[in-house]
Enzyme design. Sequence first.
Site, PDB file in Angstrom:
ATOM      1  N   THR A   1       8.206   1.993  -2.404  1.00 43.49           N
ATOM      2  CA  THR A   1       7.750   3.308  -2.753  1.00 43.49           C
ATOM      3  C   THR A   1       6.896   3.516  -1.224  1.00 43.49           C
ATOM      4  O   THR A   1       7.010   2.809  -0.419  1.00 43.49           O
ATOM      5  CB  THR A   1       6.776   3.458  -3.930  1.00 43.49           C
ATOM      6  OG1 THR A   1       5.780   2.353  -3.625  1.00 43.49           O
ATOM      7  CG2 THR A   1       7.402   3.144  -5.238  1.00 43.49           C
TER       8      THR A   1
ATOM      9  N   LYS B   1       3.668  -0.905   3.369  1.00 44.11           N
ATOM     10  CA  LYS B   1       2.554  -1.201   4.067  1.00 44.11           C
ATOM     11  C   LYS B   1       1.056  -1.066   3.367  1.00 44.11           C
ATOM     12  O   LYS B   1       0.229  -1.643   3.509  1.00 44.11           O
ATOM     13  CB  LYS B   1       2.464  -0.396   5.458  1.00 44.11           C
ATOM     14  CG  LYS B   1       3.517  -1.098   6.296  1.00 44.11           C
ATOM     15  CD  LYS B   1       3.740  -0.151   7.585  1.00 44.11           C
ATOM     16  CE  LYS B   1       4.110   1.396   7.258  1.00 44.11           C
ATOM     17  NZ  LYS B   1       5.591   1.805   7.027  1.00 44.11           N
TER      18      LYS B   1
ATOM     19  N   LYS C   1       0.388  -1.637  10.047  1.00 46.38           N
ATOM     20  CA  LYS C   1       1.261  -2.952  10.573  1.00 46.38           C
ATOM     21  C   LYS C   1       0.393  -3.936  11.099  1.00 46.38           C
ATOM     22  O   LYS C   1       0.255  -5.100  10.663  1.00 46.38           O
ATOM     23  CB  LYS C   1       2.144  -2.563  11.425  1.00 46.38           C
ATOM     24  CG  LYS C   1       3.234  -1.547  10.696  1.00 46.38           C
ATOM     25  CD  LYS C   1       4.315  -1.079  11.817  1.00 46.38           C
ATOM     26  CE  LYS C   1       5.349  -0.205  11.019  1.00 46.38           C
ATOM     27  NZ  LYS C   1       6.259   0.437  11.973  1.00 46.38           N
TER      28      LYS C   1
END
Length: 330
Positions: free
Chosen positions: A87, A116, A216
């Site tokens: 998602t 993430k 990230k």
Amino acid sequence: MKIAIIGFGSVGRGVAEVLIEKRENLKRYLGNYKVVAVTDSKGGVFDEKGLNLREVLEMKRRGSLPKQTTSIEVVRELDFDVCIEVTPTNVEDGEPGLTHIKECLKRGIDVVTSNKGPLAVAFKELMKLAEKNNARLMFEATVGGAMPVIKLAKVDLAGSEIVSVKGILNGTCNYILSRMEKELLPYEMILEEAKELGIAETDPTYDVEGIDAGAKLVIIANAIMEIDAKFEDVERVGIADLTPEAFKVALENGYTIRLIAEATRDYLRVSPRLIPLNHPLAIYGTLNALEIETDLAGEVFVIGRGAGSRETASAIISDLICLSKSLRCL
């Protein structure tokens, strides 16, 4: 292996396409796998005998999936072995992906994700939950798309201490900056072109303000440096204020400018930085690159495609194979 795909946007559809195309090859690792559930934000389909993915892709092409089931019902109640959670990213609270992942891990169900958000806001919590319930959480696709980072550090560089990581973790920004370098055109002009080409989102905030790269970086710092980092720990400066004049001065002195994400034991930072033109991080286009500094192996560089549905699907499939009994990589 019974698989549920939660999220059927670009990445989810890319995964489905690869599972169809590479079935014979993947059966060597996964056995006669089947996808039993697929959901999007409005509905979903389930068949314990296995869905026809070509039919599901056609349903999605015509619009949203039928409302046979929902994502929450799948992760809380239905029978499957692995959840592929793809998602959209939300770095504010990680939802809805955070709930999806937690519910699966509580049930002892393995999770592979490209999302993430949950890992940026609750990395340690999720890893403890996985360990407690004898489940595994795989997330190679969250940090570099097709570019291998997590398994590279934890398998191939096992035994080395990761001293720092530094690199380019957002392809949209890298495209904009490399075009500004080559043509000395204004940021706004290149951004509009990137939107037209589909390289930048209509609302590019996550990319150009360093939010995507920051998320990230948090995941990398937690996963391979074992730093207990949160998204709010990242110092961020975006690229919107950069000018052609800045590039001209940099180039005259043998440098270019790139949005660099860097993690050390002392700080996490995403900001435009001067990079020597002959440096491995002076890459062009939508590529990503990472420099991993270690105590034993020295500096290790990796370059690859950081986005794209099939590129991201490649990392998800790699993690899926790692979950199989035939090849447990981590």
